[in-house]
Design a protein around this motif. Structure first.
Motif, PDB file in Angstrom:
ATOM      1  N   LEU A 156       0.927  -0.885  -0.260  1.00 38.06           N
ATOM      2  CA  LEU A 156       0.232   0.178  -0.334  1.00 38.06           C
ATOM      3  C   LEU A 156       0.946   1.376  -0.741  1.00 38.06           C
ATOM      4  CD1 LEU A 156      -2.928  -0.917   2.214  1.00 38.06           C
ATOM      5  CD2 LEU A 156      -2.998  -0.898  -0.315  1.00 38.06           C
ATOM      6  N   ALA A 157       1.912   1.296  -0.494  1.00 39.04           N
ATOM      7  CA  ALA A 157       2.833   2.360   0.164  1.00 39.04           C
ATOM      8  C   ALA A 157       2.639   3.204  -1.480  1.00 39.04           C
ATOM      9  CB  ALA A 157       4.612   1.871  -0.206  1.00 39.04           C
ATOM     10  N   ILE A 188      -3.528  -1.772  -6.795  1.00 43.66           N
ATOM     11  CA  ILE A 188      -4.796  -1.488  -7.654  1.00 43.66           C
ATOM     12  C   ILE A 188      -6.114  -0.415  -7.860  1.00 43.66           C
ATOM     13  CG2 ILE A 188      -6.309  -2.300  -9.261  1.00 43.66           C
ATOM     14  CD1 ILE A 188      -4.879  -5.265  -8.774  1.00 43.66           C
ATOM     15  N   VAL A 189      -5.688   0.385  -7.913  1.00 42.48           N
ATOM     16  CA  VAL A 189      -6.507   1.687  -7.646  1.00 42.48           C
ATOM     17  C   VAL A 189      -7.582   2.120  -8.813  1.00 42.48           C
ATOM     18  CG1 VAL A 189      -5.868   3.951  -6.476  1.00 42.48           C
ATOM     19  CG2 VAL A 189      -4.621   2.196  -6.079  1.00 42.48           C
ATOM     20  N   TYR A 196      -7.426  -3.286  -4.367  1.00 43.51           N
ATOM     21  CA  TYR A 196      -7.317  -4.146  -3.901  1.00 43.51           C
ATOM     22  C   TYR A 196      -5.535  -4.490  -3.780  1.00 43.51           C
ATOM     23  CZ  TYR A 196      -5.690  -9.823  -5.302  1.00 43.51           C
ATOM     24  OH  TYR A 196      -5.840 -10.916  -4.859  1.00 43.51           O
ATOM     25  N   ALA A 197      -4.908  -5.748  -3.107  1.00 43.94           N
ATOM     26  CA  ALA A 197      -3.123  -5.156  -2.756  1.00 43.94           C
ATOM     27  C   ALA A 197      -2.602  -6.463  -2.313  1.00 43.94           C
ATOM     28  CB  ALA A 197      -3.309  -4.082  -1.498  1.00 43.94           C
ATOM     29  N   ARG A 198      -1.927  -6.688  -3.209  1.00 45.92           N
ATOM     30  CA  ARG A 198      -1.160  -8.120  -2.320  1.00 45.92           C
ATOM     31  C   ARG A 198       0.417  -7.822  -2.227  1.00 45.92           C
ATOM     32  NH1 ARG A 198      -2.362 -13.365  -6.079  1.00 45.92           N
ATOM     33  NH2 ARG A 198      -1.265 -15.147  -4.651  1.00 45.92           N
ATOM     34  N   THR A 199       0.917  -9.231  -1.478  1.00 42.61           N
ATOM     35  CA  THR A 199       1.938  -9.433  -1.799  1.00 42.61           C
ATOM     36  C   THR A 199       2.162 -10.594  -1.916  1.00 42.61           C
ATOM     37  OG1 THR A 199       2.879  -8.282   0.222  1.00 42.61           O
ATOM     38  CG2 THR A 199       4.150  -9.308  -0.299  1.00 42.61           C
ATOM     39  N   PHE A 266      -4.811 -10.006 -11.236  1.00 39.14           N
ATOM     40  CA  PHE A 266      -6.121  -9.433 -11.953  1.00 39.14           C
ATOM     41  C   PHE A 266      -7.546  -9.475 -12.026  1.00 39.14           C
ATOM     42  CE2 PHE A 266      -1.511  -7.218 -12.789  1.00 39.14           C
ATOM     43  CZ  PHE A 266      -2.638  -5.949 -12.867  1.00 39.14           C
ATOM     44  N   ALA A 267      -7.983 -10.999 -12.798  1.00 38.16           N
ATOM     45  CA  ALA A 267      -8.720 -11.740 -12.895  1.00 38.16           C
ATOM     46  C   ALA A 267      -9.412 -11.161 -11.651  1.00 38.16           C
ATOM     47  CB  ALA A 267      -8.883 -12.764 -13.331  1.00 38.16           C
TER      48      ALA A 267
END
Length: 463
Positions: A156-157, A188-189, A196-199, A266-267
């Motif tokens: 989220l940076a 993703i903004v 959406y956010a993911r590592t 992305f899906a």
């Protein structure tokens, strides 16, 4: 000294810092520092602590934001059947408890509403980590002379940084993919903010290992070769040598896991929001592979572009500008510095909660302020009660005194008077010398006064 906003990126191989200075409605980049972490068998925290000692000390009033490594935090996306914030707050802990492998009372978390579900509920993005782990990081920062206001998750940076990049169409989303050495961060903004956010547990280290195996060299040489000659063949840019073709084949194979993870992400995002992603910005050390943006555009079906300093409209960007052969290492620390400047108000999840809350933060102070407010209200109520009680008491005493005065006046004058002033005036008239029943001056007094005023030459006979 003026207050600075500091972004601190705790990378796997490097520690990066950007400082911003705030002016009247403007911010400017002061400097960018990049230090290599020692690569040995010591725990990561020890190596980070040693490197932090090399940085210029942070001033007491500076605002610092940083993000914990991707393997030490976790992100969850929860679908709740309601939108009410109070109910979300009451429920979210129970939802998390069933998804995490450690007790909730040993967990720190923060959440953010990222949209509505198709059923009319809400989607909550939650970042969490273990309390003990955050406590150890805070001790490490304290030993280096700093106390970060914001500590979150690295994916989220970039939400504030995206505001400074060229905009996508309003109905579509934009993503940032930061390919680090051990992990890849995805954020993703959309039009309303972060969605959406993911590592991802893939990064440049996989490419380095694949090159080392393909060319039968050690990891250090493979890493150096990757930085100098990493290349992926595309239809527009075919390989010019046999070695380049081998590098391209090796990297293409090693990037298959990253490609798969990105396509799945992305899906998932599109199925949840119904909105596709129009643009992907790539950064990080892994983004330095030649033709990587073209390759990802082809495999993902989304336009991919490398972040460059001349695309960011911010004073002082020339201090970050590098040529196209250098990796974009400043994106994450710049995003963190912008979060520090904004106080984490835009798409940020702060893990400094509970006993670890930042001492100058409103979240930490609001409990004390609430107690002070309650105490102040109690004091005001007591003061009002005292004033009312005193008024009633004095009114009662005044009435009693009035009754006593009326009784005395009636005893003296044999008549009731509602106005004490009038009664006193009547009593004075009755007590005047001319109204006395007995004279106050006797005949002897008059005789003496006459005698004193007679001349000694006058002969007077008294009878």
């Amino acid at each position: 000294m003026p207050q600075l906003s500091v972004g601190l990126d705790l990378g796997s191989h490097t520690l990066k810092r950007i400082r911003l200075q705030s002016g009247f409605r403007t911010i400017e980049i002061v400097d960018f520092t990049c230090l290599a972490l020692p690569q040995d068998d010591r725990p990561r925290m020890e190596r980070v602590s040693e490197t932090l000692q090399q940085l210029e000390l942070v001033q007491a009033n500076d605002l610092v934001a940083t993000a914990l490594p991707g393997d030490e935090t976790s992100i969850r996306l929860l679908n709740l059947p309601f939108q009410d914030r109070k109910r979300v707050l009451q429920t979210i802990g129970f939802e998390l408890e069933s998804q995490i492998p450690f007790p909730l009372d040993q967990t720190l978390y923060d959440y953010l509403s990222v949209g509505l579900s198709a059923e009319g509920g809400s989607r909550q993005l939650v970042a969490l980590c273990q309390s003990e782990l955050l406590g150890r990081w805070l001790e490490l920062f304290k030993s280096a002379g700093m106390d970060p206001r914001l500590i979150g998750t690295d994916s989220l940076a970039y939400t504030s940084l995206l505001e400074l990049l060229p905009k996508s169409p309003e109905h579509l989303s934009t993503a940032v993919v930061d390919i680090g050495q051990q992990f890849t961060s995805l954020c993703i903004v959309g039009p309303e903010g972060v969605e959406y956010a993911r590592t991802l547990s893939v990064g440049g280290a996989q490419c380095t290992a694949a090159l080392a195996e393909s060319f039968q060299v050690d990891l250090t040489s493979a890493e150096q070769g990757k930085l100098e000659a990493a290349f992926i063949e595309t239809s527009q840019h075919p390989a010019s040598t046999t070695q380049q073709a081998q590098i391209s084949k090796t990297l293409t194979k090693s990037l298959s896991d990253l490609n798969r993870a990105l396509r799945q992400s992305f899906a998932t995002h599109e199925s949840m929001t119904g909105r596709s992603t129009s643009k992907i910005w790539v950064c990080g050390g892994g983004a330095n592979i030649t033709n990587l943006d073209t390759y990802l555009t082809t495999t993902l079906g989304i336009e991919v572009e490398r972040i460059k300093a001349d695309l960011v409209d911010l004073p002082g960007m020339e201090r970050l500008a590098t040529d196209d052969t250098q990796p974009v290492l400043w994106a994450k620390p710049l995003g963190l510095a912008l979060h520090a400047h904004q106080g984490g108000r835009q798409g940020w999840l702060n893990l400094r909660q509970g006993i670890y809350a930042f001492k100058g933060d409103f979240q930490y102070m609001k409990g004390k302020l609430l107690r002070m407010g309650v105490g102040l209200v109690i004091l005001i109520v007591l003061a009002i009660g005292y004033a009312i009680t005193r008024h009633i008491s004095l009114s009662s005493f005044e009435n009693k005194l009035d009754n006593q005065v009326s009784e005395v006046i009636q005893n003296i004058l044999n008549k009731k008077y509602s106005d004490p002033e009038k009664a006193i005036s009547i009593m004075k008239d009755k007590l005047a010398p001319e109204a006395d029943l007995l004279p106050r001056i006797t005949a002897l007094d008059i005789f003496r006064l006459v005698h004193e005023r007679l001349s000694s030459e006058m002969k007077v006979t008294f009878k």
